[in-house]
Design a protein around this motif. Structure first.
Motif, PDB file in Angstrom:
ATOM      1  N   PHE A 177      49.835  42.018  61.619  1.00 56.56           N
ATOM      2  CA  PHE A 177      48.825  43.018  61.956  1.00 56.56           C
ATOM      3  C   PHE A 177      47.816  43.230  60.832  1.00 56.56           C
ATOM      4  CE2 PHE A 177      47.198  47.286  62.749  1.00 56.56           C
ATOM      5  CZ  PHE A 177      46.841  47.154  64.088  1.00 56.56           C
ATOM      6  N   GLU A 178      48.278  43.236  59.599  1.00 58.40           N
ATOM      7  CA  GLU A 178      47.361  43.516  58.494  1.00 58.40           C
ATOM      8  C   GLU A 178      46.780  42.243  57.888  1.00 58.40           C
ATOM      9  OE1 GLU A 178      46.646  46.613  57.604  1.00 58.40           O
ATOM     10  OE2 GLU A 178      48.156  47.635  58.814  1.00 58.40           O
ATOM     11  N   ILE A 179      47.648  41.228  57.686  1.00 56.29           N
ATOM     12  CA  ILE A 179      47.192  40.062  56.932  1.00 56.29           C
ATOM     13  C   ILE A 179      46.541  39.011  57.827  1.00 56.29           C
ATOM     14  CG2 ILE A 179      48.000  38.114  55.545  1.00 56.29           C
ATOM     15  CD1 ILE A 179      49.781  40.024  54.071  1.00 56.29           C
ATOM     16  N   PHE A 203      41.877  51.264  51.174  1.00 48.71           N
ATOM     17  CA  PHE A 203      43.194  51.442  51.776  1.00 48.71           C
ATOM     18  C   PHE A 203      43.163  51.333  53.293  1.00 48.71           C
ATOM     19  CE2 PHE A 203      44.011  52.988  47.574  1.00 48.71           C
ATOM     20  CZ  PHE A 203      45.247  52.423  47.328  1.00 48.71           C
ATOM     21  N   SER A 255      55.577  50.485  57.534  1.00 47.54           N
ATOM     22  CA  SER A 255      55.541  49.287  58.372  1.00 47.54           C
ATOM     23  C   SER A 255      56.555  48.257  57.897  1.00 47.54           C
ATOM     24  CB  SER A 255      54.154  48.653  58.332  1.00 47.54           C
ATOM     25  OG  SER A 255      53.223  49.496  58.903  1.00 47.54           O
ATOM     26  N   ASN A 306      42.295  48.722  56.420  1.00 46.19           N
ATOM     27  CA  ASN A 306      42.143  47.292  56.659  1.00 46.19           C
ATOM     28  C   ASN A 306      40.719  47.003  57.138  1.00 46.19           C
ATOM     29  OD1 ASN A 306      42.343  44.627  57.474  1.00 46.19           O
ATOM     30  ND2 ASN A 306      44.460  44.881  58.137  1.00 46.19           N
ATOM     31  N   ARG A 360      52.627  49.567  53.817  1.00 47.80           N
ATOM     32  CA  ARG A 360      54.020  49.681  53.379  1.00 47.80           C
ATOM     33  C   ARG A 360      54.398  51.142  53.221  1.00 47.80           C
ATOM     34  NH1 ARG A 360      55.397  46.986  48.005  1.00 47.80           N
ATOM     35  NH2 ARG A 360      57.387  48.024  48.271  1.00 47.80           N
ATOM     36  N   VAL A 361      53.473  51.902  52.614  1.00 45.19           N
ATOM     37  CA  VAL A 361      53.727  53.314  52.397  1.00 45.19           C
ATOM     38  C   VAL A 361      53.881  54.054  53.720  1.00 45.19           C
ATOM     39  CG1 VAL A 361      52.590  55.414  51.617  1.00 45.19           C
ATOM     40  CG2 VAL A 361      52.715  53.443  50.117  1.00 45.19           C
ATOM     41  N   ALA A 362      53.163  53.546  54.746  1.00 43.19           N
ATOM     42  CA  ALA A 362      53.279  54.190  56.057  1.00 43.19           C
ATOM     43  C   ALA A 362      54.545  53.756  56.782  1.00 43.19           C
ATOM     44  CB  ALA A 362      52.047  53.860  56.904  1.00 43.19           C
ATOM     45  N   ARG A 411      46.302  43.531  48.086  1.00 38.46           N
ATOM     46  CA  ARG A 411      45.258  44.490  48.411  1.00 38.46           C
ATOM     47  C   ARG A 411      45.855  45.837  48.787  1.00 38.46           C
ATOM     48  NH1 ARG A 411      40.519  41.911  50.255  1.00 38.46           N
ATOM     49  NH2 ARG A 411      39.796  43.907  51.020  1.00 38.46           N
ATOM     50  N   GLU A 412      45.043  46.881  48.589  1.00 42.99           N
ATOM     51  CA  GLU A 412      45.558  48.233  48.774  1.00 42.99           C
ATOM     52  C   GLU A 412      45.966  48.535  50.202  1.00 42.99           C
ATOM     53  OE1 GLU A 412      42.931  47.708  46.841  1.00 42.99           O
ATOM     54  OE2 GLU A 412      43.209  48.776  44.953  1.00 42.99           O
ATOM     55  N   PHE A 413      45.265  47.942  51.186  1.00 39.04           N
ATOM     56  CA  PHE A 413      45.621  48.331  52.551  1.00 39.04           C
ATOM     57  C   PHE A 413      46.989  47.799  52.943  1.00 39.04           C
ATOM     58  CE2 PHE A 413      42.892  44.602  53.006  1.00 39.04           C
ATOM     59  CZ  PHE A 413      43.695  43.772  53.748  1.00 39.04           C
ATOM     60  N   LEU A 447      49.495  47.742  50.735  1.00 37.06           N
ATOM     61  CA  LEU A 447      50.328  48.780  50.123  1.00 37.06           C
ATOM     62  C   LEU A 447      50.363  50.010  51.019  1.00 37.06           C
ATOM     63  CD1 LEU A 447      51.857  49.723  47.561  1.00 37.06           C
ATOM     64  CD2 LEU A 447      49.712  50.735  46.828  1.00 37.06           C
ATOM     65  N   SER A 448      49.184  50.363  51.539  1.00 35.48           N
ATOM     66  CA  SER A 448      49.117  51.568  52.355  1.00 35.48           C
ATOM     67  C   SER A 448      49.931  51.404  53.640  1.00 35.48           C
ATOM     68  CB  SER A 448      47.653  51.915  52.611  1.00 35.48           C
ATOM     69  OG  SER A 448      47.386  52.095  53.951  1.00 35.48           O
ATOM     70  N   ASN A 469      42.951  39.225  58.683  1.00 34.86           N
ATOM     71  CA  ASN A 469      42.086  39.036  57.525  1.00 34.86           C
ATOM     72  C   ASN A 469      41.965  37.582  57.087  1.00 34.86           C
ATOM     73  OD1 ASN A 469      40.956  41.580  56.268  1.00 34.86           O
ATOM     74  ND2 ASN A 469      43.046  42.206  56.732  1.00 34.86           N
TER      75      ASN A 469
END
Lengths: 273, 320
Positions: free
Chosen positions: A179-181, B105, A171, B107, A167-169, A160-162, A164-165, A184
């Protein structure tokens, strides 16, 4: 529909909270000890001072049932926690893929291939029937289903894009996982945690019923097996009391798991409309 | 200021995708240079390779791709030779990205405040919780979100597209980067919001000394914000110029057609001359625009195109 679903969850939660409270403070409900014999001389029918009667050795059935609530909740909480912690490996497997994934999934295949209860009986016999042992055994044998759910969820979430986002930031991978997965995948995991909770309790009751449990712990399973003999002497209350409370707790837990699943599963929610 | 430092140099970059059977060259000998505090636009149609370049900059290319040749220099360091861990430190801290669809993008299960503070904490570990929150609130007011305190406790689905994109920009800003890559930042927004977000980006550039690499297919955006433009076609840069030079005097036939297409959409020209896209594939070394080019001549069929530089500094890749 959504409202009544919510109300059902509340009602079930309330019943479970009441039972949990009894388990937490058994001394508020009964002053007698659960496993102490000689309150009466042999089997005695329910009276005002012994609301659920006593068994062949004069043990107070009510005190046993009340203290058994604590045992059941301890087993459920500890085992669910242990299996949840181990099942987190499924999240790592799903995220990193490759060899880690292969190894982990083959291990879950292996544990799933052998019936769980047989393994529990074998290990309890091998390691001895201390209460702590039993909890550890049940906990470490019940993670594969959870791990598979977590892996499957992670597999789809990591694309999912968030993610990726994040990673781009900049993290780190552990931050992304926890924190992200993890937040969810919780909706998919919570209903199975509730189920896991009731399965662990059933397992412990079954082990105690077979006489493999810790004799110093006031488990409902042990009381049921005593009640099975008491019935032949006319002591139906010794068998009936633990059975009724078992059914009450387990039915509530399973219904709650089911309702939580409905609540968290958006596809089912739409079908119900 | 005597000398404007070069922030980013992309040199001879080639990126290939391994598809089912063929290898596809998505980026072919691309040279891009960006100075500090400059806004450069990369325009091209879908599939021209512009997003691939953006992903290569952050080294987040998919696994079936490979950088065949060339180098990317950021502040004089080669990004391609860094280890993954060193690269992670550059991501966000030096280069960050604003994405096309802000909602996907963010969460979905976390509050805006938690997402902002997590990114802030990643880049300044050990910062006090109170200060992190303060900074998050400040960032939201920087991107002109009214009532930041309230937005912090909202979930992404409770925000409108424009709001979510502002949050996306705030996230990109949270680590004080030197370069922001904006990959189609306004494509998912409606027209009035597009203008606001662009204005915001422009303001932020002046305020924070940012460089912006704007990736888009929308020519009208470019004229608003960018100083220099690279036009991409089929993986190659076909024209490079200052923004007014490009609009006043487009040289490459593709750019000419692109600008004419805009005029048609705006209704100033109603004649019809659009060339249908041809499926015919030109030989590897020939001009890639050949099948669609209205000005193609004999020379185009016999030799490979080369870069030509005009006195104004404009560069085009053409045979004529």
């Amino acid at each position: 529909m959504g409202k009544s679903l919510n109300r059902q969850i509340w009602i079930l939660g309330l019943v479970l909270a009441a039972l949990f409270f009894v388990g937490l403070f058994p001394s508020l409900v009964t002053t007698r000890e659960a496993l102490k014999s000689g309150y009466t001389a042999g089997l005695a029918a329910p009276t005002l001072s012994f609301p659920l009667g006593t068994d062949q050795l004069g043990r107070d059935v009510f005190a046993w049932v009340v203290n058994g609530t604590r045992v059941a909740f301890t087993v459920g909480t500890a085992c669910t926690l242990i299996s949840f912690l181990i099942a987190l490996l499924g999240m790592f497997a799903g995220y990193y893929g490759g060899k880690v994934d292969q190894v982990l999934m083959r291990v879950t295949d292996l544990t799933m291939a052998v019936p769980r209860f047989v393994l529990i009986v074998v290990f309890t016999t091998l390691l001895g029937s201390k209460f702590l042992n039993i909890i550890l055994i049940i906990g470490t044998l019940s993670w594969p289903t959870l791990a598979r759910i977590m892996r499957a969820e992670t597999l789809s979430l990591r694309e999912r894009e968030f993610v990726l986002s994040a990673r781009v930031a900049g993290s780190r991978s552990p931050d992304i996982l926890f924190f992200e997965i993890l937040p969810n995948i919780m909706p998919a995991v919570i209903p199975s945690l509730a189920l896991q909770f009731s399965y662990s309790i059933i397992d412990e009751i079954a082990i105690s019923f077979l006489g493999l449990g810790d004799p110093n712990v006031a488990s409902w399973g042990l009381l049921i097996s005593i009640g099975r003999q008491a019935v032949f002497a006319g002591g139906w209350w010794v068998l009936l009391s633990p059975c009724v409370i078992c059914i009450l707790l387990l039915v509530c837990l399973n219904l709650l798991a089911d309702r939580l699943n409905d609540q968290f599963n958006p596809k089912l929610r739409f079908i119900q409309l | 200021m005597t000398k404007v430092e070069t922030l980013l140099t992309i040199r001879d970059l080639e990126i290939e995708y391994q598809a089912a059977e063929a290898r596809i060259k998505a980026v072919d000998r691309v040279n891009i240079e960006m100075k500090a505090r400059e806004c450069v636009a990369l325009i091209g149609e879908s599939g021209s390779g512009k997003s691939t370049i953006a992903n290569a900059l952050l080294r987040i290319l998919p696994e079936n791709s490979a950088i065949g040749r060339g180098d990317i220099l950021f502040k004089g360091r080669s990004l391609l030779s860094l280890t993954e861990d060193e690269m992670r430190r550059i991501r966000g801290a030096d280069i960050s990205m604003v994405f096309q669809d802000p909602h996907s993008f963010l969460n979905p299960v976390l509050r805006i405040g938690d997402q902002l503070s997590e990114t802030i904490k990643t880049h300044s570990p050990g910062m006090e919780e109170r200060k992190v929150l303060e900074k998050a609130r400040e960032l939201l007011s920087v991107v002109r979100i009214p009532d930041p305190a309230q937005i912090l406790s909202r979930y992404p689905h409770q925000l409108s597209g424009g709001m979510a994109q502002r949050v996306g920009i705030a996230l990109a800003l949270s680590s004080n980067p030197a370069l922001i890559i904006a990959d189609e930042p306004t494509s998912a927004l409606d027209l009035t919001i597009q203008a606001q977000v662009l204005k915001l980006l422009k303001g932020l550039r002046d305020r924070f000394n940012l460089s912006i690499l704007l990736i888009t297919h929308d020519l009208s955006l470019v004229s608003n914000i960018a100083e220099r433009v690279y036009v991409m076609y089929s993986g190659q840069i076909v024209e490079e110029d200052q923004v007014d030079g490009l609009y006043r005097d487009p040289k490459h036939p593709y750019t000419v057609m692109l600008l004419e297409a805009v005029k048609k959409l705006q209704g100033t020209d109603t004649s019809y001359s659009a060339q249908a896209e041809s499926r015919e594939k030109p030989a590897e070394s020939r001009c890639r625009f050949l099948p669609r080019c209205p000005q193609a001549g004999e020379a185009c069929r016999s030799k490979a195109p080369e870069y030509m530089t005009f006195p104004s500094g404009k560069k085009i890749l053409c045979c004529q």
